[in-house]
Write a protein that holds these residues in place. Structure first.
Motif, PDB file in Angstrom:
ATOM      1  N   ASP A   1       0.824  -1.207   0.000  1.00 29.48           N
ATOM      2  CA  ASP A   1       0.000   0.000   0.000  1.00 29.48           C
ATOM      3  C   ASP A   1       0.861   1.262   0.000  1.00 29.48           C
ATOM      4  O   ASP A   1       0.538   2.242  -0.673  1.00 29.48           O
TER       5      ASP A   1
ATOM      6  N   LEU B   1      -3.723   7.585   1.048  1.00 24.47           N
ATOM      7  CA  LEU B   1      -3.318   6.181   1.081  1.00 24.47           C
ATOM      8  C   LEU B   1      -1.885   6.050   1.583  1.00 24.47           C
ATOM      9  O   LEU B   1      -1.586   5.186   2.416  1.00 24.47           O
ATOM     10  N   THR B   2      -1.001   6.920   1.125  1.00 20.45           N
ATOM     11  CA  THR B   2       0.397   6.890   1.552  1.00 20.45           C
ATOM     12  C   THR B   2       0.507   7.174   3.044  1.00 20.45           C
ATOM     13  O   THR B   2       1.233   6.474   3.763  1.00 20.45           O
TER      14      THR B   2
ATOM     15  N   SER C   1      -4.323   9.529  -3.227  1.00 15.24           N
ATOM     16  CA  SER C   1      -3.083   8.753  -3.147  1.00 15.24           C
ATOM     17  C   SER C   1      -2.216   9.215  -1.974  1.00 15.24           C
ATOM     18  O   SER C   1      -1.541   8.398  -1.348  1.00 15.24           O
TER      19      SER C   1
ATOM     20  N   GLY D   1      -7.321  12.689  -7.365  1.00 13.99           N
ATOM     21  CA  GLY D   1      -6.508  11.477  -7.354  1.00 13.99           C
ATOM     22  C   GLY D   1      -5.245  11.652  -6.530  1.00 13.99           C
ATOM     23  O   GLY D   1      -4.829  10.744  -5.794  1.00 13.99           O
TER      24      GLY D   1
ATOM     25  N   GLY E   1       0.768   3.926  -2.947  1.00 12.93           N
ATOM     26  CA  GLY E   1       0.449   5.323  -2.665  1.00 12.93           C
ATOM     27  C   GLY E   1       1.516   6.276  -3.176  1.00 12.93           C
ATOM     28  O   GLY E   1       1.208   7.307  -3.780  1.00 12.93           O
TER      29      GLY E   1
ATOM     30  N   LEU F   1       1.358   6.195  -7.104  1.00  9.13           N
ATOM     31  CA  LEU F   1       0.212   6.953  -7.596  1.00  9.13           C
ATOM     32  C   LEU F   1       0.399   8.454  -7.379  1.00  9.13           C
ATOM     33  O   LEU F   1       0.032   9.249  -8.243  1.00  9.13           O
ATOM     34  N   SER F   2       0.966   8.832  -6.254  1.00 12.40           N
ATOM     35  CA  SER F   2       1.226  10.255  -5.997  1.00 12.40           C
ATOM     36  C   SER F   2       2.169  10.827  -7.047  1.00 12.40           C
ATOM     37  O   SER F   2       1.933  11.929  -7.564  1.00 12.40           O
TER      38      SER F   2
END
Length: 174
Positions: free
Chosen positions: A7, A61-62, A58, A54, A11, A14-15
């Protein structure tokens, strides 16, 4: 612990890519006409909002994965037993990386060929490919969700927001 690292990696990746889209691809790919009325939304407004949403998701999530990772490391340090890393974790990590690379490759293909293929057909193919990469094998559900999502996007952007989208091959039909 492996899922938390996965994860965290997802993250951060995606970032990075949402920053790339927001700060590089949108300014390069969307031209604002000189005769643009400042009272109207810029042509880059909707893509920028989507990229920013988005990026925020992300980053959340990070942060969540980093918090869990630090908490698990403290718990593991306090425990006296050490367990060996399972052999399947490495294979799963390389499979996940391959899926992520395939997904980004599909996004770049979509970016470069959206004018020729169009948003409707390209989005349909892209969603189906992503669903298959994620393990979806129920074809009726995949097609139903795909058709519904693409129809909703088309109606929103073309009919409601009045944003011109590339229709590509389907130009004469839509």
């Amino acid at each position: 612990m492996h899922a938390v690292r996965k994860d965290l990696t997802l993250g951060l990746t995606l970032s990075f890519f949402f920053c790339l889209v927001y700060f590089v691809l949108i300014p390069m790919g969307i031209e604002v006409p000189h005769s643009h009325d400042p009272g109207q939304l810029s042509p880059a407004a909707y893509p920028s909002w989507i990229a920013m949403a988005g990026l925020c998701a992300s980053l959340l999530l990070t942060a969540n994965a980093a918090w869990k990772y630090l908490r698990l490391r403290r718990l593991a340090a306090s425990a006296t037993k050490k367990t060996a890393k399972p052999a399947t974790a490495t294979a799963a990590a390389s499979g996940d990386r391959l899926h992520a690379l395939c997904a980004y490759g599909l996004l770049f293909l979509f970016y470069f060929f959206i004018d020729e293929v169009g948003m409707v057909l390209g989005g349909f193919i892209l969603y189906a490919a992503f669903a298959l990469l994620c393990g979806e094998r129920n074809w009726p559900r995949l097609l139903l969700v795909d058709c519904t999502l693409i129809a909703a996007l088309y109606v929103f952007f073309v009919r409601i927001a009045a944003v011109p989208v590339p229709l590509g091959i389907l130009q004469s039909l839509l």
